[in-house]
Design a protein around this motif. Structure first.
Motif, mmCIF file in Angstrom:
data_model
loop_
_atom_site.group_PDB
_atom_site.id
_atom_site.type_symbol
_atom_site.label_atom_id
_atom_site.label_comp_id
_atom_site.label_asym_id
_atom_site.label_seq_id
_atom_site.Cartn_x
_atom_site.Cartn_y
_atom_site.Cartn_z
ATOM 1 N N GLU A 134 0.799 -1.256 -0.062
ATOM 2 C CA GLU A 134 0.048 0.031 -0.119
ATOM 3 C C GLU A 134 0.753 1.382 -0.070
ATOM 4 O OE1 GLU A 134 0.275 -0.750 4.468
ATOM 5 O OE2 GLU A 134 -0.619 -2.215 3.052
ATOM 6 N N ASN A 135 2.086 1.143 0.369
ATOM 7 C CA ASN A 135 3.117 2.355 0.375
ATOM 8 C C ASN A 135 3.667 2.722 -1.085
ATOM 9 O OD1 ASN A 135 2.738 2.709 3.205
ATOM 10 N ND2 ASN A 135 4.365 1.106 3.229
ATOM 11 N N HIS A 136 3.390 1.902 -2.195
ATOM 12 C CA HIS A 136 3.612 2.186 -3.498
ATOM 13 C C HIS A 136 2.689 2.163 -4.429
ATOM 14 C CE1 HIS A 136 7.466 0.779 -1.119
ATOM 15 N NE2 HIS A 136 7.854 1.554 -1.881
ATOM 16 N N PHE A 137 2.838 2.682 -5.726
ATOM 17 C CA PHE A 137 1.450 2.890 -6.536
ATOM 18 C C PHE A 137 1.843 1.069 -6.952
ATOM 19 C CE2 PHE A 137 0.146 2.775 -10.861
ATOM 20 C CZ PHE A 137 -0.992 3.619 -10.652
ATOM 21 N N SER A 138 0.402 0.598 -6.945
ATOM 22 C CA SER A 138 0.431 -0.804 -7.387
ATOM 23 C C SER A 138 -0.838 -0.880 -8.622
ATOM 24 C CB SER A 138 0.107 -1.600 -6.174
ATOM 25 O OG SER A 138 1.051 -1.444 -5.423
ATOM 26 N N ILE A 139 -0.481 -1.912 -9.544
ATOM 27 C CA ILE A 139 -1.413 -2.160 -10.377
ATOM 28 C C ILE A 139 -1.774 -3.731 -10.250
ATOM 29 C CG2 ILE A 139 -1.818 -2.496 -12.781
ATOM 30 C CD1 ILE A 139 0.262 -0.160 -13.233
ATOM 31 N N PHE A 140 -2.894 -4.098 -10.004
ATOM 32 C CA PHE A 140 -3.265 -5.500 -9.591
ATOM 33 C C PHE A 140 -3.954 -5.983 -10.958
ATOM 34 C CE2 PHE A 140 -6.696 -8.482 -8.098
ATOM 35 C CZ PHE A 140 -6.099 -9.449 -7.632
ATOM 36 N N ILE A 141 -3.595 -7.136 -11.385
ATOM 37 C CA ILE A 141 -3.878 -7.718 -12.811
ATOM 38 C C ILE A 141 -5.031 -8.719 -12.217
ATOM 39 C CG2 ILE A 141 -3.389 -9.089 -14.839
ATOM 40 C CD1 ILE A 141 -2.104 -6.255 -14.610
ATOM 41 N N HIS A 142 -6.206 -8.311 -12.612
ATOM 42 C CA HIS A 142 -7.184 -9.162 -11.887
ATOM 43 C C HIS A 142 -7.392 -10.571 -12.738
ATOM 44 C CE1 HIS A 142 -9.057 -6.138 -9.346
ATOM 45 N NE2 HIS A 142 -8.633 -5.342 -10.170
ATOM 46 N N SER A 143 -7.295 -11.371 -12.271
ATOM 47 C CA SER A 143 -7.635 -12.801 -12.853
ATOM 48 C C SER A 143 -8.907 -13.365 -12.539
ATOM 49 C CB SER A 143 -6.519 -14.007 -12.520
ATOM 50 O OG SER A 143 -6.346 -14.072 -11.094
ATOM 51 N N ASP A 144 -9.767 -12.519 -11.914
ATOM 52 C CA ASP A 144 -11.251 -12.752 -11.491
ATOM 53 C C ASP A 144 -11.224 -14.273 -11.185
ATOM 54 O OD1 ASP A 144 -11.841 -10.123 -12.228
ATOM 55 O OD2 ASP A 144 -11.849 -10.679 -14.400
ATOM 56 N N SER A 145 -12.228 -14.754 -11.995
ATOM 57 C CA SER A 145 -12.640 -16.595 -11.747
ATOM 58 C C SER A 145 -11.498 -17.435 -12.115
ATOM 59 C CB SER A 145 -13.912 -16.644 -12.438
ATOM 60 O OG SER A 145 -13.914 -16.511 -13.686
ATOM 61 N N TRP A 146 -10.448 -16.968 -12.631
ATOM 62 C CA TRP A 146 -9.391 -17.840 -13.250
ATOM 63 C C TRP A 146 -8.574 -18.435 -11.791
ATOM 64 C CZ3 TRP A 146 -8.905 -19.800 -18.087
ATOM 65 C CH2 TRP A 146 -9.788 -19.278 -18.994
ATOM 66 N N ILE A 147 -8.675 -19.543 -11.618
ATOM 67 C CA ILE A 147 -7.886 -20.270 -10.681
ATOM 68 C C ILE A 147 -6.697 -20.543 -11.289
ATOM 69 C CG2 ILE A 147 -7.754 -22.279 -9.071
ATOM 70 C CD1 ILE A 147 -10.850 -22.036 -8.887
ATOM 71 N N ASN A 148 -5.383 -20.249 -10.762
ATOM 72 C CA ASN A 148 -4.146 -20.679 -11.448
ATOM 73 C C ASN A 148 -3.933 -20.365 -12.756
ATOM 74 O OD1 ASN A 148 -1.421 -21.641 -10.783
ATOM 75 N ND2 ASN A 148 -2.081 -23.637 -10.655
ATOM 76 N N PRO A 149 -4.168 -19.132 -13.251
ATOM 77 C CA PRO A 149 -3.964 -18.834 -14.799
ATOM 78 C C PRO A 149 -2.674 -19.180 -15.280
ATOM 79 C CG PRO A 149 -3.956 -16.826 -13.642
ATOM 80 C CD PRO A 149 -4.407 -17.854 -12.544
ATOM 81 N N SER A 150 -2.746 -19.473 -16.580
ATOM 82 C CA SER A 150 -1.556 -20.026 -17.460
ATOM 83 C C SER A 150 -0.981 -18.449 -17.829
ATOM 84 C CB SER A 150 -1.585 -20.556 -18.591
ATOM 85 O OG SER A 150 -2.421 -19.817 -19.535
#
Length: 169
Positions: A35-51
């Protein structure tokens, strides 16, 4: 400093402290982000363990956000562990956006998998080629050379030596 995935984020945070520079963290795992740094979260939504392929397509959806995070910088240093899916998938997208969209000087630091991680070597090689295409300079950390020259080292000791060398550099 841009950190991608678990190890990349850790290296970027520590390097930003040493260099007194800004840091951007990018991952598909919220535990890698700070939270102390600018972060971009790549949402994998409903994918479990995506390739890696799926993560790359999801990272492409965030390309504009990545570009806007990098626009203010003249030089971008990208830390990516190419033994992990996040590194192999997201790092080429980040380097492409930094180099082509923002015209930044782009330096990529790629940490390669050990040879015993056979299932990861192909993806790491493909991603390394893409990093080299989109970077002004690519530094490759080959953990196997540390093991070949020091067979008594554990994998953890190799990681520690490589990380310390990166910080010193």
């Amino acid at each position: 400093a841009v950190g991608i995935g678990g190890l990349g984020c850790k290296l970027a945070i520590n390097s930003s402290r040493l260099l007194d520079c800004k840091c951007v963290l990018i991952s598909n795992d919220e535990k890698d982000l700070d939270e102390n740094h600018f972060s971009i979260f790549i949402h994998s939504d409903s994918w479990i363990n995506p390739s890696s392929y799926k993560l790359r397509s999801l990272a492409e959806l965030s390309a504009r956000t990545i570009k806007s995070a990098l626009e203010e910088f003249q030089t971008v240093i990208v830390f990516a562990n190419l033994a992990g899916r996040a590194g192999t998938a997201i790092a080429p997208v980040v380097c492409r956006e930094a180099k082509l969209s923002c015209s930044n000087t782009t330096v990529s630091i790629a940490i390669m998998p050990f040879k015993f991680e056979k299932d990861r070597i192909f993806q790491a090689g493909v991603s390394l080629g893409r990093l080299q295409n989109y970077s002004d300079s690519t530094i490759v950390v080959d953990n196997d050379s540390l093991l070949d020259n020091n067979p008594d080292l554990s994998a953890e000791q190799c990681y520690e030596i490589a990380n310390d060398a990166l910080y010193d550099m």
